[in-house]
Design an enzyme around this catalytic site. Structure first.
Site, mmCIF file in Angstrom:
data_model
loop_
_atom_site.group_PDB
_atom_site.id
_atom_site.type_symbol
_atom_site.label_atom_id
_atom_site.label_comp_id
_atom_site.label_asym_id
_atom_site.label_seq_id
_atom_site.Cartn_x
_atom_site.Cartn_y
_atom_site.Cartn_z
ATOM 1 N N ASP A 1 34.484 33.683 52.847
ATOM 2 C CA ASP A 1 33.986 32.981 54.017
ATOM 3 C C ASP A 1 35.039 31.949 54.394
ATOM 4 O O ASP A 1 35.854 31.541 53.570
ATOM 5 C CB ASP A 1 32.659 32.294 53.686
ATOM 6 C CG ASP A 1 31.943 31.793 54.932
ATOM 7 O OD1 ASP A 1 32.497 31.951 56.028
ATOM 8 O OD2 ASP A 1 30.846 31.234 54.801
ATOM 9 N N ASP B 1 25.325 33.952 49.375
ATOM 10 C CA ASP B 1 26.487 34.617 48.786
ATOM 11 C C ASP B 1 26.207 35.186 47.395
ATOM 12 O O ASP B 1 27.034 35.948 46.878
ATOM 13 C CB ASP B 1 27.661 33.639 48.684
ATOM 14 C CG ASP B 1 28.204 33.241 50.042
ATOM 15 O OD1 ASP B 1 28.180 34.087 50.947
ATOM 16 O OD2 ASP B 1 28.626 32.076 50.204
ATOM 17 N N ASN C 1 51.228 47.964 7.703
ATOM 18 C CA ASN C 1 50.361 47.742 8.874
ATOM 19 C C ASN C 1 50.033 46.262 9.034
ATOM 20 O O ASN C 1 49.999 45.730 10.157
ATOM 21 C CB ASN C 1 49.074 48.555 8.709
ATOM 22 C CG ASN C 1 48.258 48.597 9.979
ATOM 23 O OD1 ASN C 1 48.706 49.089 11.006
ATOM 24 N ND2 ASN C 1 47.041 48.061 9.912
ATOM 25 N N ASP D 1 51.066 43.948 12.254
ATOM 26 C CA ASP D 1 50.071 43.200 13.017
ATOM 27 C C ASP D 1 50.418 41.710 13.070
ATOM 28 O O ASP D 1 50.227 41.051 14.097
ATOM 29 C CB ASP D 1 48.677 43.377 12.403
ATOM 30 C CG ASP D 1 48.082 44.744 12.730
ATOM 31 O OD1 ASP D 1 48.622 45.422 13.614
ATOM 32 O OD2 ASP D 1 47.087 45.122 12.088
#
Length: 794
Positions: free
Chosen positions: A276, A541, A630, A634
């Protein structure tokens, strides 16, 4: 504590814990301790990052938490809704949400929307009664319920039930519906499904191969589980959470509060912003410039009529009323209010019935078109004898007016409102004398540059306004916005959905639209594949804020709008929103970096590990070593949320593309595997490695290639032209350094590592350098091929 324990519900974590327990029972305490420690460290790292992120975002949400105006100790003050207790008296006005269940003590034209509970979309009027509220919510005219919104009027509410004891709380389980998944959420789900399929295939292949070679079953099982862990992007939820929360905190520093965390990323994909004009393109305050009669002549009479209407109007006072009342002061003591019909967004007018000296007059204030349509007469001082002009004006039928005078007056008065009255002896609005007044909002100085910046960033701005076309065109002209097409509410009303879908692409100015039509416009844009943001602050709205991909409101908005919004702007400035869009794109870019890492080098290494079981006389890497690999990988990636993003990534909307991710994996993943197999050859043929030496050498090469490739993948262009975040550099190099030193540490034997010959490190440096060059070439070739065949830049 419960949040921490919840991280152990991951199926792979449970399998690892079960495997470690079995190894302990079989007497292999080394494997039991190492697996348990690695799992605990991974879960703790994940929990700590997510907990810190969630705490930060929760603080931001509290800063825009709903508040209620409560009367305590005879004084009215605002407190958080969560602090209300039964017995409190709450003051309500248009735009508020009922903060709890209660009985209406006082009501002045109090109309509410309680469709959330009853399904009835029409407003319901509430009255004050001493009787207890009816158990049937639909017929309880003297009660308000949590979650219902005040459409018009004002009143006082005695709180009876709060929280879970309310009607909404009791049926919350049946009302809560999972929100529609965003494109990004659907993309991550599709990515997870792809990784799951690949994991199942590789794990089954490994188990069958090891069974065929008659290798120990339990060791093969642990290897397969560790391989599954290595393939699974278990850090993705943490990276998502931390990246989004970092984005939310950066937005908070730019005066934007995030209520729904995933909206940060969705903001980066917006390519259409519907707004608006009030308070965003124009200044928040209104100034009364002229007060003229129906034919455009200055008139003090019209100012009096408008002043009386605004003075006696109840409920929330609009900026229009404040502008009228601030313009002058008129003595209203002779007048007494009889009745009122409040403003709503269908009638677009407010009517006040007043009485003075026994004569009743109906004062109507509303939109110019609606008041003109209802009027049957207008006042013209020139139409009566000169000696009577000062005494009173003469009502003339509208049909007798000069053919073009009223239309000319209407164009001269845009933007304007209309007032009608008095209507002596009548209570029907269609019998009135029309008056006009002109009010203006100045376009914001920052609006035009912000619109240009949004357009340059690939975001089309469409104005969706309840005002008439003349007002909207006036603002667009002041801002230098080229109008590509116009649709009025009456046009939209006559269209079916396919016709509207065909029009919304071309049109960028929607005028005189109702709340329902706003929602239809947004749904039409979404149906055409757009990611739509909606900026609104009024009661009307709220439905559109729900319908948009990202609902955006401001801190001065009514409660209903703020509750429906995903983001709340603390500054009424489109420049702030432009910064938010760029922040969303930055967040998207950093999340995709982790995913692209997992689908290239990490996947390639796990594929090499599975393939190595075909020709190696032993497992390519022990299960403990895979888990440690792993974990270190990470650890090196937790700084990705802090990384910088290339300017070309911020320059246009970003949406999830699963085809791009899959093709990227299929292109760069095999490159990683090629260098893994090259390492296998070097270890077996050059260094004549036994099992322990092979495991140690490939462990270090695997870590180095997986971690360092982030500097190739993190940018679309040359790695030398894009400077990474210092924490990402520090962590990455530290992890590679730790991996290289592991064989020389006192506990290396517990992990089955052995010292490597010095020549290996020279060979390793050459392999890693060649690998990074090959990945850079493969990345550039992939992007060129992708853009040439898909037609979509990345």
């Amino acid at each position: 504590m419960l949040q921490f324990l919840a991280h152990f519900r991951n199926p792979l974590v449970l399998v690892l814990l079960a495997a470690s327990a079995i190894t302990g029972m079989l007497g292999d305490m080394k494997s039991f301790i190492v697996i348990s420690v690695i799992v605990l460290m991974s879960v703790t790292l994940d929990f700590f990052q997510e907990f810190r992120a969630s705490r930060a975002v929760e603080k931001l949400r509290h800063s825009v938490a709903l508040r209620a105006k409560v009367v305590r100790g005879g004084l009215a003050r605002e407190i958080p809704v969560a602090e209300l207790v039964p017995g409190d008296v709450v003051l309500l006005a248009a735009g508020d949400l009922a903060p709890a269940d209660g009985r209406v003590l006082d009501a002045r034209d109090l109309f509410v929307n309680q469709a959330l509970l009853t399904g009835e979309s029409y407003p319901v009027e509430k009255h004050a009664q001493d009787a207890l509220p009816d158990a049937d919510m639909a017929s309880a005219t003297n009660a308000l319920f949590l979650g219902t919104s005040i459409i018009s009027g004002a009143g006082r509410l005695l709180i009876v039930r709060t929280g879970s004891a309310t009607a909404l709380g009791q049926i919350a389980d049946t009302l809560v519906q999972r929100p529609q998944a965003t494109a990004f959420e659907r993309g991550t789900q599709a990515f997870g499904a792809l990784i799951l399929r690949l994991t199942v295939i590789l794990v089954l292949a490994v188990l069958l191969i090891n069974a065929a070679f008659h290798r120990p079953l339990f060791e093969s099982f642990l290897f397969a589980v560790a391989l599954a862990v290595g393939l699974t992007p278990e850090l993705l939820p943490m990276v998502l959470s931390v990246t989004l929360s970092q984005g939310a905190m950066r937005l908070a520093r730019r005066r934007v509060i995030v209520k729904r965390l995933s909206a940060v990323q969705e903001l980066g994909g917006i390519d259409v912003l519907c707004t608006d004009k009030t308070g965003t393109l124009t200044e928040g305050h209104i100034r009364l410039e002229r007060h003229v009669d129906a034919l455009g002549r200055d008139s003090e009479r019209v100012l009096e009529l408008a002043y009386l209407n605004s003075q006696f109007e109840t409920g929330i006072r609009s900026p229009l009323d404040e502008a009228i009342l601030a313009h002058t002061h008129i003595d209203v003591s002779p007048w007494r209010k009889i009745d009122e019909v409040p403003f709503d967004f269908e009638r677009r007018r407010v009517s006040v019935l007043l009485e003075r000296a026994g004569t009743r007059s109906l004062m109507v204030k509303g939109s110019l078109e609606d008041v003109l349509r209802l009027c049957t007469r207008y006042e013209d001082a020139e139409a009566q004898p000169p000696r009577r002009r000062r005494a009173r004006t003469h009502p003339c039928p509208v049909r007798d007016a000069e053919p073009r005078r009223l239309p000319r007056a209407r164009h001269r008065l845009a933007p304007s409102l209309a007032a009608a009255g008095p209507c002596r002896g009548h209570r029907r609005e269609r019998t009135g004398v029309q008056r006009l007044r002109r009010l203006s909002r100045s376009p914001k100085a920052s609006a035009a540059p912000a619109l240009a910046a949004l357009a340059a960033g690939g975001v089309a701005v469409k104005i969706v306004s309840g005002d008439n076309e003349l007002v909207a065109r006036y603002i667009c002209d002041k801002l230098g916005v080229a109008i590509t097409g116009v649709l009025n509410g009456s046009d939209i009303q006559a269209m079916n959905d396919p016709a509207l879908h065909a029009q919304v692409e071309r049109v960028n100015l929607f005028c005189r639209v109702t709340p329902t039509q706003k929602t239809r416009i947004l749904n039409a844009l979404r149906a055409r594949g757009h990611v739509v943001g909606f900026l609104g602050d009024g009661i009307n709205d709220a439905p559109a804020l729900h319908a948009a991909n990202v609902g955006i409101s401001v801190d001065s908005a009514v409660d209903a709008a703020k509750e429906a919004a995903d983001l709340v702007l603390l500054e009424h400035d489109l420049n702030v929103l432009q910064e938010g869009v760029r922040e969303g794109r930055r967040t998207f870019g950093n999340v995709t970096k982790y995913i692209m890492m997992g689908t290239s080098s990490n996947f390639g290494n796990m594929f090499s590990m599975a393939g190595g079981t075909l020709f190696l006389p032993f497992l390519p890497m022990l299960p403990i070593q895979i888990l440690l690999n792993n974990f270190l990988y990470d650890l090196s990636e937790i700084a990705i949320p802090l990384d910088r993003v290339d300017e070309d990534t911020l320059a246009r909307p970003r949406v999830w593309d699963m085809h791009f991710i899959r093709n990227f994996m299929l292109t760069l993943g095999p490159v990683s595997s090629v260098f893994d197999f090259l390492t296998f050859f070097v270890m077996l043929k050059v260094f004549q490695a036994n099992e322990a030496l092979f495991h140690t050498g490939w462990f270090i090469e695997s870590i180095a290639t997986q971690v360092l490739v982030i500097f190739i993948i993190r940018t679309r262009g040359s790695p030398l032209a894009s400077r990474p975040n210092v924490w990402l550099v520090t962590l990455s190099l530290a992890v590679v350094g730790v991996a290289a030193l592991l064989p020389w540490l006192p506990f290396a034997g517990e992990l089955s590592f052995v010292a490597l010959p010095p020549a290996f490190y020279a060979v390793l440096a050459g392999i890693v350098a060649a690998y990074l060059v090959a990945m850079l070439w493969a990345k550039q070739m992939f992007y060129r091929h992708w853009e040439r065949h898909s037609g979509r830049p990345r």
